[in-house]
Motif scaffolding. Structure first.
Motif, mmCIF file in Angstrom:
data_model
loop_
_atom_site.group_PDB
_atom_site.id
_atom_site.type_symbol
_atom_site.label_atom_id
_atom_site.label_comp_id
_atom_site.label_asym_id
_atom_site.label_seq_id
_atom_site.Cartn_x
_atom_site.Cartn_y
_atom_site.Cartn_z
ATOM 1 N N GLU A 782 0.810 -1.212 0.000
ATOM 2 C CA GLU A 782 0.000 0.000 0.000
ATOM 3 C C GLU A 782 0.848 1.269 0.000
ATOM 4 O O GLU A 782 0.557 2.218 -0.693
ATOM 5 N N MET A 783 1.921 1.300 0.785
ATOM 6 C CA MET A 783 2.721 2.510 0.916
ATOM 7 C C MET A 783 4.005 2.461 0.095
ATOM 8 O O MET A 783 4.903 3.283 0.275
ATOM 9 N N ALA A 784 4.096 1.513 -0.828
ATOM 10 C CA ALA A 784 5.330 1.336 -1.606
ATOM 11 C C ALA A 784 5.697 2.599 -2.372
ATOM 12 O O ALA A 784 6.868 2.990 -2.443
ATOM 13 N N SER A 785 4.704 3.273 -2.967
ATOM 14 C CA SER A 785 5.001 4.465 -3.758
ATOM 15 C C SER A 785 5.527 5.589 -2.873
ATOM 16 O O SER A 785 6.413 6.350 -3.274
ATOM 17 N N ALA A 786 4.994 5.691 -1.648
ATOM 18 C CA ALA A 786 5.477 6.717 -0.722
ATOM 19 C C ALA A 786 6.912 6.433 -0.300
ATOM 20 O O ALA A 786 7.740 7.336 -0.207
ATOM 21 N N VAL A 787 7.214 5.163 -0.042
ATOM 22 C CA VAL A 787 8.581 4.764 0.315
ATOM 23 C C VAL A 787 9.540 5.125 -0.807
ATOM 24 O O VAL A 787 10.595 5.723 -0.589
ATOM 25 N N ASP A 788 9.160 4.776 -2.037
ATOM 26 C CA ASP A 788 10.025 5.068 -3.184
ATOM 27 C C ASP A 788 10.222 6.569 -3.348
ATOM 28 O O ASP A 788 11.328 7.047 -3.612
ATOM 29 N N ALA A 789 9.135 7.336 -3.198
ATOM 30 C CA ALA A 789 9.208 8.779 -3.420
ATOM 31 C C ALA A 789 10.146 9.449 -2.429
ATOM 32 O O ALA A 789 10.901 10.358 -2.784
ATOM 33 N N VAL A 790 10.115 9.014 -1.170
ATOM 34 C CA VAL A 790 10.911 9.674 -0.133
ATOM 35 C C VAL A 790 12.336 9.140 -0.087
ATOM 36 O O VAL A 790 13.293 9.902 0.075
ATOM 37 N N ILE A 791 12.496 7.849 -0.230
ATOM 38 C CA ILE A 791 13.794 7.231 0.049
ATOM 39 C C ILE A 791 14.573 6.837 -1.210
ATOM 40 O O ILE A 791 15.788 7.011 -1.273
ATOM 41 N N ASN A 792 13.873 6.333 -2.234
ATOM 42 C CA ASN A 792 14.577 5.703 -3.347
ATOM 43 C C ASN A 792 14.668 6.534 -4.621
ATOM 44 O O ASN A 792 15.692 6.526 -5.296
#
Length: 799
Positions: A782-792
């Motif tokens: 669910e939060m994969a896109s948020a993780v990618d946007a902030v960290i990756n």
């Protein structure tokens, strides 16, 4: 983290997206608590890197920041050919055959473009409706005073060559173009000017003018009257000028518009209007801007933009000065704020969110949709004004603020209608509206917001009034600084250690691998390099609370849970033979090592021992979790009050947020920690999280035979409340708790420092994001896109 025991299904999900956690390259620093070896810290390395990078950055940014500061302090308004032309047409009082402002006539003669046009196009295209309108106005001014015959000829030929643009309805136009341009065209023909245009094309444009005028004869409204006054240049003698002068402001202008004021003065002499134009010419010389005064709107727009793209900290002195000045004008109910819907709404939002005491009562004049439609912006159905009102409505601090409730209701409805309207252009404004409606103010993370706003930044953004103007002349510098700042800060938001592998937590079969999600919550809100210790504390404790929650939920037996609590109670007095199992040993050692490290670091920062407070915070959590475990074992059904009293602690936010408070640059005495305000901040934050999780986890927990606030409300109602009714009741409590929390955070002259209070609000926003539509923390994707946007992912700038 962020959930009760049993919030996840029994089978461990796959590792979260975003790659494997990175092992620590540098050990944590410590100042020698028992059994902890002192060492240099991650923050030491970050501090050295920050210093070196900052020194290199300063070489390039000094000039750029100086230009931005100058624009913040003194708004630069571009000359408007259109408005200057109308001012040039004003006759000298008592001498109708001579211009009142000959310097403006001279400016027109000196500033015709090579192609015969007038008007400064910021973005390079040769012709548009704004330039055509400006050119025609300048031609009229020269013709009126019978000067510049060659200029007139070239201007007429420019209009003739580009007349198809006038007729193209798909091309963006200044406000009132279909009234003003044909109106000026009629005036030019009356003056004997001849256009190199087919008569049929001229007839089409004049017919459009007639149709617009006929529309004015329909149902009368205040909004329509305001609009007719605003486009007075195109209506001339059709207007009752005494009625038009009802819209005159204290400064003598009509709508702060030089052109509209000049048109009124031409038809109806007025001392105050003349005084306004005299002031403009004395201030700006021979060419006037399209709006004046515009300082407050432009400055607030810049402050808002600086916050949105994450660089306001570079200009904190200038921002405070602007907000202090705006607050002073707000208290005086200054017309520059109160008579412009967008400025009024933006001032309210920015002042309130920055801690100024502003009452929503000052928005009462636009609380109802009918009142808005009676304004000029309402008649124009101005999207930006409606959007500002919608944003302002979300910063409510009390259930008694019915004005904001009404405002949010009708402005949200209007925006939704626009979003699904076929005629609404799919441009930047559309994206802003869509984002505002789909992502509530309470469910956004700063770092995600900054990245999105940078990526969607439009350096060529202009405002269209009765002519086009660029409100901010340093957009490119703002974008450049934002990109540089975001990229620079990203160097320091990576996780430098993996608490799971360092403490053997990855060997626990029941423990969910949520390191990336835990770090997202820290990196997206506590991103400045100087707050690296706070970020590390937040992330590590988030991982630990997740593991401990799993241990109490599915991983440990009753004996193991009791053993863990006993070990924490003993702390330094524990012995190696005290462990009931290997699982207990791993969990306790992870707690012991991490809390001692963070306790030592925090004690050094605070110049007093705070380790015992951290231990006590964990002990309270473990005991509350044990209470829930015992309820489940004994099949005890608690009251809703019992459940919530225990649940605000068992939701496990204490060990995450409270230790981080020690690392945000404020001295926190024991009196602050024990103060009622500190407790209330924690209670309100945790109530939001507990109930948000309960709403999203009701079905899953129900299938597992577990109770939460939803099922307890239904159960204790004796059949009078449905599940949907319980959810609605809980949602009301969430809204009230969130509102009360924000009020406490923004309140000044209190015990807990603002930087500390902000962490409670940041966590509340994280919770709303995670549980916005589903249990985002439990979901592996669910939060994969948020993780990618902030960290990756790096920034992806629009072309």
């Amino acid at each position: 983290m962020f959930r009760p025991p049993g919030a996840w299904p029994p089978r461990p999900p796959p590792p979260p997206p975003g790659g494997s956690p990175v092992r620590a390259k540098v050990p944590l620093r410590s100042s020698s608590p028992p059994h902890v070896r002192p060492c240099c810290g991650e923050s030491c390395v970050e501090t050295r890197l920050v210093g070196e990078n900052t020194r290199l950055q300063n070489v390039h940014t000094d000039g750029r920041e100086a230009r931005i500061k100058k624009q913040l302090q003194q708004v630069e308004l571009s000359p408007s050919s259109y408005d200057t032309a109308w001012v040039a047409m004003v006759p000298l009082p008592g001498s109708p055959g001579a211009p009142c402002f000959p310097q403006c006539v001279e400016w027109i003669l000196l500033n015709q473009q090579d192609d015969g046009s007038w008007g400064v196009n910021e973005f390079g295209s040769s012709a548009n409706k704004d330039i055509l309108s400006s050119t025609l106005a300048c031609v009229l001014a020269l013709k009126k005073w019978n000067v510049g015959h060659e200029h007139i000829r070239r201007g007429l030929h420019f209009i003739g060559r580009n007349f198809p643009i006038v007729m193209d309805e798909k091309i963006a136009a200044p406000i009132g173009f279909n009234v003003i341009f044909p109106g000026m065209l009629r005036q030019a023909i009356t003056m004997g000017l001849q256009f190199p245009v087919r008569q049929t094309d001229i007839d089409v444009i004049l017919h459009l003018w007639e149709m617009e005028v006929k529309r004015f004869d329909g149902h009368k409204s205040c909004g329509r009257e305001a609009y007719m006054a605003y486009v007075a240049e195109g209506l001339g003698n059709l207007l009752d000028w005494n009625e038009v002068m009802k819209f005159q402001r204290k400064n003598g202008s009509l709508f702060n518009s030089p052109s509209t004021t000049a048109a009124a003065l031409i038809h109806n002499y007025d001392d105050k209007a003349l005084g306004y134009l005299n002031l403009l010419v004395s201030k700006f010389g021979s060419a006037v801007p399209t709006v004046y005064p515009l300082n407050i709107h432009c400055q607030l727009s810049m402050v808002d933009l600086l916050e949105k793209i994450g660089i306001s900290h570079h200009f904190s002195t200038e921002v405070k000065g602007i907000l202090d000045m705006t607050y002073s004008f707000w208290l005086q109910r200054d017309e520059e704020i109160m008579l412009d819907v967008a400025t009024c709404a933006m001032a309210f939002r920015l002042l309130r969110m920055n801690g100024y005491n502003v009452s929503s009562d000052e928005l009462s004049h636009i609380a109802e949709a009918s009142a808005f439609h009676d304004s000029l912006q309402g008649y124009l159905n101005d999207t930006k004004s409606i959007l500002e009102l919608y944003r302002a409505s979300k910063v409510t601090l009390s259930e008694d603020e019915l004005i904001l409730d009404n405002l949010g209701s009708w402005s949200g409805s209007l925006l939704t209608q626009k979003l699904f309207s076929d005629g609404f252009p799919r441009i930047s404004t559309y994206a802003e509206v869509e984002y505002a409606l789909n992502f509530p103010f309470s469910a956004t993370l700063e770092r995600l917001e900054h990245k999105r706003n940078i990526e969607h930044f439009n350096a060529r953004d202009s405002h269209m009034m009765n002519t086009e103007y660029l409100p901010c002349r340093v957009n490119q510098e703002l974008l450049s600084l934002a990109v540089e700042d975001f990229t620079f800060l990203n160097l320091f938001t990576g996780m430098n250690s993996n608490i799971l592998t360092e403490n053997k937590l990855d060997q626990l079969q029941f423990a969910r691998q949520k390191l990336t999600y835990c770090y997202l919550s820290a990196a997206a809100t506590i991103f400045p390099p100087e707050l690296s210790d706070a970020r590390m504390s937040w992330a590590k404790n988030a991982v630990l609370t997740t593991v401990v929650d799993d241990f109490f939920d599915i991983g440990g037996s009753k004996e193991e849970l009791e053993n863990l609590i006993a070990l924490v109670e003993k702390w330094d007095e524990h012995h190696k033979d005290d462990f009931f199992s290997e699982q207990v040993k791993i969990v306790f050692c992870a707690l012991y090592t991490t809390v001692n490290q963070l306790g030592s670091m925090a004690s050094a920062v605070q110049n007093r021992c705070v380790r015992n407070h951290l231990i006590e915070t964990w002990l309270q959590l473990l005991r509350s979790m044990m209470t829930e475990a015992e309820w489940q074992i004994s099949q005890y059904v608690p009251t809703v009050e019992e459940y919530m009293t225990n649940g605000v602690v068992s939701f496990a936010l204490g060990p995450i947020v409270l230790p981080a408070l020690y690392f945000v640059g404020e001295k926190i005495s024991e009196c602050v920690v024990k103060d009622q305000e500190h407790s209330e901040l924690f209670r309100l934050m945790s109530t939001c999280g507990r109930l948000l999780n309960d709403i999203q986890g009701f079905e899953r927990e129900g299938s597992e035979g577990k109770l939460n606030s939803v099922s307890l409300l239904v159960l204790h109602s004796g059949g009078s409340m449905s599940v949907e009714g319980a959810r609605k009741a809980i949602q009301k409590t969430i809204v009230a708790s969130r509102r009360d929390l924000l009020r406490l955070v923004l309140k000044e002259d209190v015990v807990v420092p603002r930087a500390c209070k902000d962490l409670f609000w940041k966590m509340c926003k994280i919770l709303h994001l995670f549980y916005f539509q589903t249990d985002g923390f439990s979901s592996p994707k669910e939060m994969a896109s948020a993780v990618d946007a902030v960290i990756n992912e790096p920034l992806k700038l629009s072309s």
